[in-house]
Design a protein around this motif. Structure first.
Motif, PDB file in Angstrom:
ATOM      1  N   TYR A 168       5.964   6.940   4.154  1.00 52.69           N
ATOM      2  CA  TYR A 168       6.863   8.013   4.606  1.00 52.69           C
ATOM      3  C   TYR A 168       6.084   9.253   5.021  1.00 52.69           C
ATOM      4  N   ASP A 169       6.380   9.721   6.249  1.00 53.61           N
ATOM      5  CA  ASP A 169       5.739  10.949   6.729  1.00 53.61           C
ATOM      6  C   ASP A 169       6.734  11.864   7.421  1.00 53.61           C
ATOM      7  N   GLY A 170       8.020  11.549   7.266  1.00 45.54           N
ATOM      8  CA  GLY A 170       9.048  12.409   7.838  1.00 45.54           C
ATOM      9  C   GLY A 170       9.318  12.176   9.312  1.00 45.54           C
ATOM     10  N   THR A 171       8.608  11.226   9.920  1.00 44.65           N
ATOM     11  CA  THR A 171       8.813  10.928  11.349  1.00 44.65           C
ATOM     12  C   THR A 171       9.216   9.463  11.510  1.00 44.65           C
ATOM     13  N   THR A 172       9.613   9.114  12.731  1.00 41.74           N
ATOM     14  CA  THR A 172       9.993   7.732  13.035  1.00 41.74           C
ATOM     15  C   THR A 172       8.854   6.963  13.710  1.00 41.74           C
ATOM     16  N   SER A 173       7.673   7.552  13.744  1.00 39.49           N
ATOM     17  CA  SER A 173       6.552   6.896  14.416  1.00 39.49           C
ATOM     18  C   SER A 173       6.194   5.602  13.692  1.00 39.49           C
ATOM     19  N   MET A 174       5.623   4.646  14.462  1.00 42.47           N
ATOM     20  CA  MET A 174       5.209   3.380  13.868  1.00 42.47           C
ATOM     21  C   MET A 174       3.898   2.938  14.490  1.00 42.47           C
ATOM     22  N   SER A 175       3.173   2.100  13.764  1.00 43.84           N
ATOM     23  CA  SER A 175       1.898   1.582  14.255  1.00 43.84           C
ATOM     24  C   SER A 175       1.721   0.176  13.700  1.00 43.84           C
ATOM     25  N   GLY A 176       0.579  -0.422  13.985  1.00 45.33           N
ATOM     26  CA  GLY A 176       0.326  -1.758  13.471  1.00 45.33           C
ATOM     27  C   GLY A 176       1.193  -2.817  14.117  1.00 45.33           C
ATOM     28  N   LEU A 177       1.439  -2.674  15.425  1.00 42.25           N
ATOM     29  CA  LEU A 177       2.276  -3.636  16.142  1.00 42.25           C
ATOM     30  C   LEU A 177       1.449  -4.842  16.578  1.00 42.25           C
ATOM     31  N   THR A 178       1.916  -6.040  16.242  1.00 50.77           N
ATOM     32  CA  THR A 178       1.278  -7.281  16.670  1.00 50.77           C
ATOM     33  C   THR A 178       2.308  -8.147  17.378  1.00 50.77           C
ATOM     34  N   ILE A 179       2.002  -8.535  18.617  1.00 52.08           N
ATOM     35  CA  ILE A 179       2.909  -9.347  19.418  1.00 52.08           C
ATOM     36  C   ILE A 179       2.282 -10.722  19.627  1.00 52.08           C
ATOM     37  N   ASN A 226      13.436   7.515   6.984  1.00 51.74           N
ATOM     38  CA  ASN A 226      13.497   7.475   5.533  1.00 51.74           C
ATOM     39  C   ASN A 226      13.240   6.100   4.937  1.00 51.74           C
ATOM     40  N   VAL A 227      12.816   6.109   3.673  1.00 51.20           N
ATOM     41  CA  VAL A 227      12.656   4.875   2.907  1.00 51.20           C
ATOM     42  C   VAL A 227      14.032   4.266   2.682  1.00 51.20           C
ATOM     43  N   SER A 228      14.118   2.939   2.862  1.00 54.63           N
ATOM     44  CA  SER A 228      15.364   2.225   2.584  1.00 54.63           C
ATOM     45  C   SER A 228      15.250   1.577   1.215  1.00 54.63           C
ATOM     46  N   ARG A 229      16.243   1.836   0.356  1.00 53.45           N
ATOM     47  CA  ARG A 229      16.190   1.309  -1.004  1.00 53.45           C
ATOM     48  C   ARG A 229      17.428   0.483  -1.320  1.00 53.45           C
ATOM     49  N   ALA A 230      17.224  -0.521  -2.175  1.00 52.97           N
ATOM     50  CA  ALA A 230      18.327  -1.338  -2.657  1.00 52.97           C
ATOM     51  C   ALA A 230      19.025  -0.608  -3.806  1.00 52.97           C
ATOM     52  N   VAL A 286      12.216  -0.893  -2.779  1.00 50.95           N
ATOM     53  CA  VAL A 286      12.054  -0.609  -1.354  1.00 50.95           C
ATOM     54  C   VAL A 286      12.481  -1.824  -0.536  1.00 50.95           C
ATOM     55  N   MET A 287      13.267  -1.597   0.490  1.00 49.00           N
ATOM     56  CA  MET A 287      13.787  -2.660   1.340  1.00 49.00           C
ATOM     57  C   MET A 287      13.013  -2.739   2.662  1.00 49.00           C
ATOM     58  N   SER A 288      12.974  -3.954   3.210  1.00 48.56           N
ATOM     59  CA  SER A 288      12.380  -4.160   4.543  1.00 48.56           C
ATOM     60  C   SER A 288      13.510  -4.403   5.539  1.00 48.56           C
ATOM     61  N   ASP A 289      14.327  -3.412   5.732  1.00 43.66           N
ATOM     62  CA  ASP A 289      15.479  -3.560   6.621  1.00 43.66           C
ATOM     63  C   ASP A 289      15.670  -2.351   7.536  1.00 43.66           C
ATOM     64  N   VAL A 290      14.578  -1.628   7.768  1.00 42.44           N
ATOM     65  CA  VAL A 290      14.661  -0.453   8.632  1.00 42.44           C
ATOM     66  C   VAL A 290      14.654  -0.899  10.094  1.00 42.44           C
ATOM     67  N   ALA A 291      15.652  -0.434  10.833  1.00 43.78           N
ATOM     68  CA  ALA A 291      15.744  -0.800  12.253  1.00 43.78           C
ATOM     69  C   ALA A 291      14.609  -0.143  13.050  1.00 43.78           C
ATOM     70  N   ILE A 323       9.453   1.272   5.345  1.00 37.18           N
ATOM     71  CA  ILE A 323       8.823   2.575   5.111  1.00 37.18           C
ATOM     72  C   ILE A 323       8.669   2.743   3.604  1.00 37.18           C
ATOM     73  N   ASN A 324       7.443   2.894   3.159  1.00 40.13           N
ATOM     74  CA  ASN A 324       7.168   3.022   1.732  1.00 40.13           C
ATOM     75  C   ASN A 324       7.176   4.489   1.302  1.00 40.13           C
ATOM     76  N   PRO A 325       7.486   4.717   0.041  1.00 40.76           N
ATOM     77  CA  PRO A 325       7.494   6.103  -0.451  1.00 40.76           C
ATOM     78  C   PRO A 325       6.100   6.723  -0.400  1.00 40.76           C
ATOM     79  N   ALA A 326       6.050   7.994  -0.148  1.00 38.28           N
ATOM     80  CA  ALA A 326       4.783   8.727  -0.203  1.00 38.28           C
ATOM     81  C   ALA A 326       4.488   9.090  -1.651  1.00 38.28           C
ATOM     82  N   ASN A 327       3.248   8.995  -2.021  1.00 34.30           N
ATOM     83  CA  ASN A 327       2.844   9.382  -3.369  1.00 34.30           C
ATOM     84  C   ASN A 327       2.679  10.894  -3.458  1.00 34.30           C
ATOM     85  N   ILE A 328       3.199  11.435  -4.498  1.00 45.57           N
ATOM     86  CA  ILE A 328       3.033  12.876  -4.720  1.00 45.57           C
ATOM     87  C   ILE A 328       2.529  13.080  -6.143  1.00 45.57           C
TER      88      ILE A 328
END
Length: 230
Positions: free
Chosen positions: A132-143, A174-178, A183-188, A219-224
């Motif tokens: 989590y970084d407060g943005t919707t940016s993504m990386s690590g795309l593999t096609i 945001n992080v999606s939680r059950a 943490v859920m893997s269901d972020v669009a 999106i995983n939680p940020a450690n604080i």
């Protein structure tokens, strides 16, 4: 022969000499080369008939075999992106029939045909989970791509250099939680600008459009850390 009055006083023996009989040059009509879909080699399919040989002597016939070779293996396009013809060299081999092949020659001809792009599809897309970084940016795309020319083609090992590229964004930051707070893997997410790159990319066409949507982002939680108060 001697024609003068004293010819009877002389004799002439037969003479042996030599000369060459060169092969007669033939031409051929009605040669066609088939268009093909890109297959990572230069082999061309040629149609030519021995009956179309021009210049045979006295009704003689020959057999004929052919081989066609494109100038290179790649798709050619004009400035507007339309596939255009490429040069194809056709070589001929004459064989004996009622006539002898050694008495004739037939030069290579240059024909033309098209090599069209091979269609490929996206067989899989994976994205890396992000912190989590407060943005919707993504990386690590593999096609992953399906339909690329690989393995052995006409006796040669083939591994075309083509990759899929694009950019993407999560649908929310945001992080999606059950219900149990896991943490859920269901972020669009949505990918756009999907295209092919690499040395052999122009020889392929990606079907299915230039965008893709999925719902398995994470999106995983940020450690604080908390400041300790003395």
């Amino acid at each position: 022969m001697l024609f003068r009055s004293d010819a009877s006083n002389y004799s002439i023996s037969n003479q042996t000499t030599s000369a060459n009989i060169t092969p007669k040059t033939l031409t051929i009509t009605g040669v066609t080369v088939a268009d093909k879909v890109y297959d990572s080699n230069t082999v061309a399919s040629v149609t030519a008939q021995a009956a179309n040989l021009v210049g045979l002597v006295g009704g003689e016939t020959l057999t004929l075999s052919t081989a066609g070779t494109f100038e290179d293996k790649n798709v050619s396009v004009n400035g507007g992106g339309t596939v255009i013809n490429k040069s194809v060299t056709v070589t001929y081999t004459l064989g004996d029939s009622t006539g002898l092949a050694a008495n004739y020659s037939l030069a290579n001809t240059t024909e033309s045909a098209k090599i069209s792009p091979k269609t490929i599809t996206i067989s899989g897309i994976s994205i890396s989970a992000k912190t989590y970084d407060g943005t919707t940016s993504m990386s690590g795309l593999t096609i992953s791509l399906s339909g690329l020319m690989t393995g052995t083609v006409n006796g040669s090992s083939v591994t075309d250099s083509v990759t899929g590229t694009g950019s993407g964004a999560f649908g929310q930051p945001n992080v999606s939680r059950a219900v149990n707070n896991s943490v859920m893997s269901d972020v669009a997410f949505t990918l756009s600008g999907l295209q092919l790159s690499g040395t052999d990319a122009a020889n392929y066409y990606l079907v299915g459009g230039t965008s893709f949507s999925g719902t398995n982002g994470q999106i995983n939680p940020a450690n604080i850390t908390a400041d300790r108060k003395s």
